[in-house]
Scaffold this active site. Sequence first.
Site, short mmCIF file in Angstrom:
data_model
loop_
_atom_site.label_atom_id
_atom_site.label_comp_id
_atom_site.label_asym_id
_atom_site.label_seq_id
_atom_site.Cartn_x
_atom_site.Cartn_y
_atom_site.Cartn_z
N GLU A 88 -4.05 -6.27 -3.68
CA GLU A 88 -5.45 -6.62 -3.95
C GLU A 88 -5.99 -5.75 -5.07
O GLU A 88 -5.62 -4.59 -5.21
CB GLU A 88 -6.30 -6.31 -2.72
CG GLU A 88 -5.95 -7.11 -1.50
CD GLU A 88 -6.71 -6.60 -0.28
OE1 GLU A 88 -6.44 -7.10 0.81
OE2 GLU A 88 -7.55 -5.69 -0.43
N CYS A 108 0.99 1.49 2.60
CA CYS A 108 0.75 2.93 2.48
C CYS A 108 1.42 3.65 3.65
O CYS A 108 1.45 3.13 4.76
CB CYS A 108 -0.75 3.23 2.49
SG CYS A 108 -1.12 4.98 2.25
N CYS A 112 -3.69 6.37 8.05
CA CYS A 112 -5.08 6.62 8.48
C CYS A 112 -5.50 5.55 9.50
O CYS A 112 -5.28 4.35 9.27
CB CYS A 112 -6.02 6.60 7.28
SG CYS A 112 -5.56 7.80 6.01
N CYS A 115 -7.68 2.27 8.63
CA CYS A 115 -7.35 1.56 7.39
C CYS A 115 -6.41 0.38 7.63
O CYS A 115 -5.36 0.52 8.26
CB CYS A 115 -6.71 2.55 6.43
SG CYS A 115 -6.07 1.80 4.95
N GLY A 154 -2.91 1.81 -0.92
CA GLY A 154 -1.99 2.90 -1.22
C GLY A 154 -2.67 4.22 -1.49
O GLY A 154 -3.88 4.30 -1.69
N SER A 186 -8.86 8.57 -5.81
CA SER A 186 -9.15 8.91 -4.42
C SER A 186 -7.86 9.35 -3.73
O SER A 186 -6.79 8.79 -3.97
CB SER A 186 -9.70 7.67 -3.73
OG SER A 186 -9.83 7.91 -2.36
N CYS A 328 -10.28 -2.72 2.59
CA CYS A 328 -9.11 -2.54 1.73
C CYS A 328 -7.84 -2.96 2.47
O CYS A 328 -7.56 -2.48 3.55
CB CYS A 328 -9.05 -1.08 1.33
SG CYS A 328 -7.46 -0.55 0.75
S1 SF4 Z 1 -4.59 3.39 1.78
FE1 SF4 Z 1 -5.84 5.28 1.80
S2 SF4 Z 1 -7.02 5.13 3.69
FE2 SF4 Z 1 -5.35 3.65 3.86
S3 SF4 Z 1 -3.70 4.72 4.95
FE3 SF4 Z 1 -3.35 4.99 2.76
S4 SF4 Z 1 -4.35 6.93 2.23
FE4 SF4 Z 1 -5.17 6.28 4.24
#
Ligand code: SF4
Length: 338
Positions: A88, A108, A112, A115, A154, A186, A328
């Site tokens: 995305e 990822c 988290c 997420c 990611g 970020s 996200c």
């Molecule tokens: S994309 Fe960002 S918020 Fe989601 S698991 Fe990975 S580091 Fe964590």
Amino acid sequence: MKQSLIGLMPEDISNLLKDYPGFRAKQIFEHIYSGKKTFSQMSNLPKDLRAYLDDNFSLYNSEVVEIQKSIDGTEKFLIRLYDNNLIEAVILKDEERLTACLSTQIGCAMGCSFCKTSELGLVRDLDSSEILQEFLHLIEVNGKISNIVFMGMGEPLANYSNLSIAIRVLTHEKGLGLGRRKITVSTCGLVPKMRRLAEDFPQVKLAVSLNSCDNSKRSEIMPVNKRYNLEELKNAIKEFNDLTGKRVTAEYVLLKDENDSSGDISKIVRFASGLNLLINVIPWNSKDNSAHKSPSRRDVEKFMHSLESAGLKVTRRQSKGSDIDGACGQLAAKSRKN
Ligand code: SF4
């Protein structure tokens, strides 16, 4: 598969075209980022070079397969990569500017708990060409984009080499010509890479996903805290402040009854002491059968007021794209299942 020339610096393109003068590489580089989609559109290149490029290299190896548009102007692009994986990229609009939110990985590994992307696990890193193609797809539809945040799918700092090439091309005066101050990266808190980012790109802004200033709570919400705890994170933020002279934004997803107590507030105040930090409160918006609960408007105001009263700088992130697959990774995850 032919190598894509997107994501290569002029000197790298020149190395691939040893039989041609160096200025041809610069011309190709400029053509790519002025929106040419094929080598045949690069009309000031000799015919034999265009044929050579066609035979040996490619440009785009990804395509936009869906665009979701929110009533608030947010546009979410679903992009299919050469290996059929989906990612995305998002356009966020306000009165003054367009911001692109770009992905750096498929899935990822960071886990988290709040997420959607983490549910995929890590499939693979995006290469620099794929990261830049996201941006090129967005500008093809939206025209000039002033800001970029690497906050999509990611953990950007876990794919540092491709991220750094993408930043170099995005900010190259003959590439996309963006100011480094217009870029925010970020991270969930990969401490060694935060230092590296400050050294390599001192003008780029940093946002850290904080979410709790209690080590055991943060480890539960964000497993990365078991690798780099709050003390190490605080040192890295201080170092970033000192090396770059820049404030760091701490993203704080407010989860009702988890990280919003008066004890949590005291710990945030202690953590922020001595740092140049802006706390960006993001009220959790629970859709689906989430394990987390949403705070009420009053809860959010009370939380923010307590932090402000203790002298902290605090903002609230407005929820964007809530009528589309706004979170996200949500659209890519849904499309994967279909
Ligand atoms: S994309 Fe960002 S918020 Fe989601 S698991 Fe990975 S580091 Fe964590």
